[in-house]
Scaffold this motif. Sequence first.
Motif, mmCIF file in Angstrom:
data_model
loop_
_atom_site.group_PDB
_atom_site.id
_atom_site.type_symbol
_atom_site.label_atom_id
_atom_site.label_comp_id
_atom_site.label_asym_id
_atom_site.label_seq_id
_atom_site.Cartn_x
_atom_site.Cartn_y
_atom_site.Cartn_z
ATOM 1 N N GLY A 54 0.791 -1.227 0.000
ATOM 2 C CA GLY A 54 0.000 0.000 0.000
ATOM 3 C C GLY A 54 0.822 1.275 0.000
ATOM 4 N N HIS A 55 2.151 1.159 -0.025
ATOM 5 C CA HIS A 55 3.035 2.325 0.026
ATOM 6 C C HIS A 55 3.796 2.476 -1.281
ATOM 7 N N PHE A 56 4.384 3.661 -1.445
ATOM 8 C CA PHE A 56 5.285 3.901 -2.560
ATOM 9 C C PHE A 56 6.706 3.706 -2.052
ATOM 10 N N HIS A 57 7.510 3.006 -2.825
ATOM 11 C CA HIS A 57 8.908 2.755 -2.462
ATOM 12 C C HIS A 57 9.799 3.342 -3.538
ATOM 13 N N TRP A 58 10.918 3.944 -3.099
ATOM 14 C CA TRP A 58 11.860 4.551 -4.026
ATOM 15 C C TRP A 58 13.241 3.988 -3.732
ATOM 16 N N PRO A 59 13.785 3.190 -4.652
ATOM 17 C CA PRO A 59 15.114 2.618 -4.408
ATOM 18 C C PRO A 59 16.187 3.695 -4.422
ATOM 19 N N GLY A 60 17.179 3.499 -3.580
ATOM 20 C CA GLY A 60 18.272 4.462 -3.514
ATOM 21 C C GLY A 60 19.442 3.916 -2.732
ATOM 22 N N ARG A 61 20.284 4.854 -2.291
ATOM 23 C CA ARG A 61 21.477 4.485 -1.524
ATOM 24 C C ARG A 61 21.682 5.491 -0.395
ATOM 25 N N VAL A 62 22.163 4.981 0.712
ATOM 26 C CA VAL A 62 22.635 5.811 1.823
ATOM 27 C C VAL A 62 24.118 5.503 1.912
ATOM 28 N N GLY A 63 24.939 6.517 1.631
ATOM 29 C CA GLY A 63 26.362 6.212 1.492
ATOM 30 C C GLY A 63 26.484 5.260 0.315
ATOM 31 N N GLY A 64 27.084 4.127 0.494
ATOM 32 C CA GLY A 64 27.187 3.142 -0.579
ATOM 33 C C GLY A 64 26.235 1.968 -0.415
ATOM 34 N N GLU A 86 24.424 2.705 11.099
ATOM 35 C CA GLU A 86 25.711 2.158 11.546
ATOM 36 C C GLU A 86 26.451 1.504 10.388
ATOM 37 N N ARG A 87 25.736 0.733 9.535
ATOM 38 C CA ARG A 87 26.375 0.107 8.373
ATOM 39 C C ARG A 87 26.917 1.162 7.406
ATOM 40 N N ALA A 88 26.216 2.302 7.300
ATOM 41 C CA ALA A 88 26.641 3.379 6.399
ATOM 42 C C ALA A 88 27.727 4.245 7.024
ATOM 43 N N GLY A 89 28.066 3.981 8.287
ATOM 44 C CA GLY A 89 29.125 4.724 8.955
ATOM 45 C C GLY A 89 28.740 6.134 9.358
ATOM 46 N N LEU A 90 27.440 6.382 9.584
ATOM 47 C CA LEU A 90 27.002 7.720 9.979
ATOM 48 C C LEU A 90 27.410 8.011 11.418
ATOM 49 N N THR A 91 27.820 9.229 11.660
ATOM 50 C CA THR A 91 28.270 9.652 12.985
ATOM 51 C C THR A 91 27.162 10.441 13.671
ATOM 52 N N PRO A 92 26.801 10.057 14.903
ATOM 53 C CA PRO A 92 25.786 10.830 15.630
ATOM 54 C C PRO A 92 26.263 12.256 15.885
ATOM 55 N N LEU A 93 25.374 13.224 15.605
ATOM 56 C CA LEU A 93 25.700 14.633 15.830
ATOM 57 C C LEU A 93 25.012 15.185 17.064
ATOM 58 N N GLY A 94 24.040 14.448 17.573
ATOM 59 C CA GLY A 94 23.319 14.898 18.749
ATOM 60 C C GLY A 94 22.075 14.061 18.957
ATOM 61 N N ALA A 95 21.594 14.052 20.178
ATOM 62 C CA ALA A 95 20.398 13.272 20.509
ATOM 63 C C ALA A 95 19.156 13.995 20.005
ATOM 64 N N VAL A 96 18.120 13.235 19.731
ATOM 65 C CA VAL A 96 16.857 13.806 19.277
ATOM 66 C C VAL A 96 15.713 12.995 19.866
ATOM 67 N N ILE A 114 22.338 10.937 0.395
ATOM 68 C CA ILE A 114 21.231 10.134 -0.115
ATOM 69 C C ILE A 114 21.238 10.248 -1.639
ATOM 70 N N ALA A 115 21.209 9.105 -2.324
ATOM 71 C CA ALA A 115 21.106 9.079 -3.787
ATOM 72 C C ALA A 115 19.917 8.199 -4.142
ATOM 73 N N LEU A 116 18.977 8.760 -4.886
ATOM 74 C CA LEU A 116 17.770 8.022 -5.272
ATOM 75 C C LEU A 116 17.821 7.683 -6.752
ATOM 76 N N GLU A 117 17.224 6.554 -7.116
ATOM 77 C CA GLU A 117 17.141 6.179 -8.527
ATOM 78 C C GLU A 117 16.503 7.322 -9.297
ATOM 79 N N GLY A 118 16.968 7.568 -10.503
ATOM 80 C CA GLY A 118 16.442 8.658 -11.306
ATOM 81 C C GLY A 118 17.271 9.916 -11.192
ATOM 82 N N GLY A 119 18.378 9.858 -10.428
ATOM 83 C CA GLY A 119 19.295 10.986 -10.363
ATOM 84 C C GLY A 119 19.028 12.008 -9.287
ATOM 85 N N VAL A 120 18.113 11.751 -8.371
ATOM 86 C CA VAL A 120 17.842 12.704 -7.289
ATOM 87 C C VAL A 120 18.854 12.465 -6.172
ATOM 88 N N ARG A 121 19.485 13.549 -5.717
ATOM 89 C CA ARG A 121 20.486 13.457 -4.653
ATOM 90 C C ARG A 121 20.195 14.470 -3.550
#
Length: 161
Positions: A54-64, A86-96, A114-121
Amino acid sequence: MAHKDLPHSFKLLTIWLLVFLVLFLGFKAWERERESSRFKLAGEAIVLTRSGDGHFHWPGRVGGIEVDFLVDTGATATALPQALAERAGLTPLGAVRTQTAAGAARGFIARADIALEGGVRADKLTVTVLPDLAAPLLGMDVLGRLHFSQKPGELRIEPKQ
């Protein structure tokens, strides 16, 4: 007598296993085709077809790392599961602390490419990272940069003019 029945039974079992294998592989090929057909490029437009959940999905990448974003027009910010961050190696900048559909949640903010299929970054996008999030959510911080329109079962996304 039992020895003559064994080869015949073995033949029947083999035939049924082959029939099952062909049906299984056919179903998997159909499923893969259906999944890939949910994303199409139509000139400059990206067309997403509503999936079985029931949702729309957009393939992409976070980091690699390849991901399947859930398009969430009700989300202010893009949110990622902590395991993915964690797999993408993102560093926490602060609690939320944030409000989700499931209630209040604690996590952290980070910056992600973030890189999405279709060239959106969206480079160095501030994202919310939540430990119990089931899937990455693509929020209005990215979607708001685009023009999108919806008709039954289809979401059409184009660059803003």
